[in-house]
Design a protein around this motif. Structure first.
Motif, PDB file in Angstrom:
ATOM      1  N   LEU A 157     -13.641  28.160 113.558  1.00  0.00           N
ATOM      2  CA  LEU A 157     -13.002  26.852 113.546  1.00  0.00           C
ATOM      3  C   LEU A 157     -14.070  25.820 113.228  1.00  0.00           C
ATOM      4  N   ASP A 158     -13.871  25.081 112.146  1.00  0.00           N
ATOM      5  CA  ASP A 158     -14.862  24.089 111.735  1.00  0.00           C
ATOM      6  C   ASP A 158     -14.515  22.671 112.156  1.00  0.00           C
ATOM      7  N   ILE A 159     -13.220  22.324 112.120  1.00  0.00           N
ATOM      8  CA  ILE A 159     -12.818  20.928 112.326  1.00  0.00           C
ATOM      9  C   ILE A 159     -11.550  20.874 113.170  1.00  0.00           C
TER      10      ILE A 159
ATOM     11  N   GLU B 235     -10.739  23.294 124.339  1.00  0.00           N
ATOM     12  CA  GLU B 235     -10.603  24.634 123.774  1.00  0.00           C
ATOM     13  C   GLU B 235     -11.395  24.772 122.478  1.00  0.00           C
ATOM     14  N   ALA B 236     -11.397  23.732 121.649  1.00  0.00           N
ATOM     15  CA  ALA B 236     -12.176  23.777 120.410  1.00  0.00           C
ATOM     16  C   ALA B 236     -13.668  23.839 120.705  1.00  0.00           C
ATOM     17  N   ALA B 237     -14.098  23.082 121.713  1.00  0.00           N
ATOM     18  CA  ALA B 237     -15.523  23.051 122.052  1.00  0.00           C
ATOM     19  C   ALA B 237     -16.035  24.433 122.457  1.00  0.00           C
TER      20      ALA B 237
ATOM     21  N   GLY C 171     -19.558  22.460 114.342  1.00  0.00           N
ATOM     22  CA  GLY C 171     -18.167  22.030 114.382  1.00  0.00           C
ATOM     23  C   GLY C 171     -18.038  20.518 114.383  1.00  0.00           C
ATOM     24  N   ARG C 172     -16.817  20.062 114.104  1.00  0.00           N
ATOM     25  CA  ARG C 172     -16.509  18.630 114.100  1.00  0.00           C
ATOM     26  C   ARG C 172     -15.212  18.402 114.863  1.00  0.00           C
ATOM     27  N   ILE C 173     -15.220  17.420 115.739  1.00  0.00           N
ATOM     28  CA  ILE C 173     -14.028  16.984 116.441  1.00  0.00           C
ATOM     29  C   ILE C 173     -13.805  15.520 116.098  1.00  0.00           C
ATOM     30  N   ILE C 174     -12.618  15.211 115.595  1.00  0.00           N
ATOM     31  CA  ILE C 174     -12.308  13.851 115.145  1.00  0.00           C
ATOM     32  C   ILE C 174     -11.055  13.377 115.866  1.00  0.00           C
TER      33      ILE C 174
ATOM     34  N   SER D 112     -18.608  10.243 125.237  1.00  0.00           N
ATOM     35  CA  SER D 112     -19.195  11.139 126.236  1.00  0.00           C
ATOM     36  C   SER D 112     -19.304  12.564 125.707  1.00  0.00           C
ATOM     37  N   LEU D 113     -18.249  13.037 125.043  1.00  0.00           N
ATOM     38  CA  LEU D 113     -18.274  14.402 124.522  1.00  0.00           C
ATOM     39  C   LEU D 113     -19.323  14.561 123.432  1.00  0.00           C
ATOM     40  N   ALA D 114     -19.519  13.532 122.635  1.00  0.00           N
ATOM     41  CA  ALA D 114     -20.554  13.598 121.597  1.00  0.00           C
ATOM     42  C   ALA D 114     -21.931  13.832 122.217  1.00  0.00           C
ATOM     43  N   ARG D 115     -22.185  13.233 123.357  1.00  0.00           N
ATOM     44  CA  ARG D 115     -23.473  13.427 124.037  1.00  0.00           C
ATOM     45  C   ARG D 115     -23.587  14.839 124.619  1.00  0.00           C
TER      46      ARG D 115
END
Length: 248
Positions: free
Chosen positions: A85-87, A125-127, A136-139, A169-172
């Protein structure tokens, strides 16, 4: 040049509007797409058809994103079918607009559940998968209502502001795993919902947009392609404003 060649992406709330535009633009740029809506429908069938016409592989997953089982099936479907899973695009959202003094508790809870808890469930779940991959990327699709507020949208504005705090926060947390997390402040976009606005309201909203018009779903999809591609490898924990300058 196809910016997302061989990428695997999930788009929630993909049956129409912004979600459909993102999923289709991803497919045109070479991604295989897992699309989500709460249940099968003619609009969802149309989304799938349009994606498959690009030559991309499209997998539908139905269910409400605030449910852990739906979030897990979305990620499992990507990994089962494509091995990765990339994005993840957290686009699914609802409104229950009403002045606060008339707003029922269930109308507040519904909006917070889909818009915020759905983002939490799918991101978590993606993380798990992206941390294993170390990429990965989460947008997240937020709204300018998170910045400016809007009468009748205490629930919606609160949910979308919370999504931005969640994103930062998740980005950190995930940066050390090379997983980038960003969000979009989306302004007024030409969708079925905005087309139902009274003419006077539509005119007033347009008057306050420096570009003199509302946006299109494709104009939201473009920045999503950028954030999902290798053009944005040092963009993390930020929010892109897509409002035509209405609130900057």
């Amino acid at each position: 040049m196809r910016l997302l060649e061989d990428k695997v992406a999930i788009v929630t709330g993909a049956s129409r509007g912004i979600g459909r535009a993102i999923a289709l633009e991803f497919a045109k740029n070479g991604a295989n797409v897992i699309v989500n809506s709460t249940k099968p429908s003619e609009p969802m069938d149309e989304t799938i058809r349009l994606i498959e016409e690009t030559g991309a592989f499209c997998t539908p997953v139905y269910g409400s994103v605030e449910k852990e089982s739906t979030a897990r099936e979305l990620i499992d479907s990507a990994v089962r079918t494509h091995g990765k899973l990339d994005i993840l695009i957290n686009n699914a959202g609802v409104t229950r607009d009403k002045p606060l003094m008339l707003m029922r508790e269930d109308e507040f809870d519904d909006v917070m559940s889909v818009n915020l808890k759905g983002t939490y469930q799918c991101s978590r779940e993606a993380a798990r998968q992206m941390m294993k991959q170390r990429s990965g990327r989460i947008i997240q699709v937020s709204s300018i209502s998170a910045l400016s507020g809007r009468p009748g949208q205490c629930n919606y504005a609160a949910s979308k502001a919370a999504v931005v705090g969640f994103t930062k926060s998740l980005a950190r947390e995930l940066g050390k795993f090379n997983v980038l997390v960003n969000a979009l402040y989306v302004g007024v976009i030409d969708t079925e919902m905005t087309r139902k606005m009274p003419a006077a309201a539509h005119k007033e909203i347009t008057r306050n947009i420096p570009l003199g018009r509302i946006g299109t779903p494709e104009e939201v999809a473009g920045p999503c392609v950028f954030l999902g591609s290798d053009l944005s490898t040092f963009v993390n924990g930020t929010t892109i404003n897509i409002s035509g300058g209405a609130y900057t």
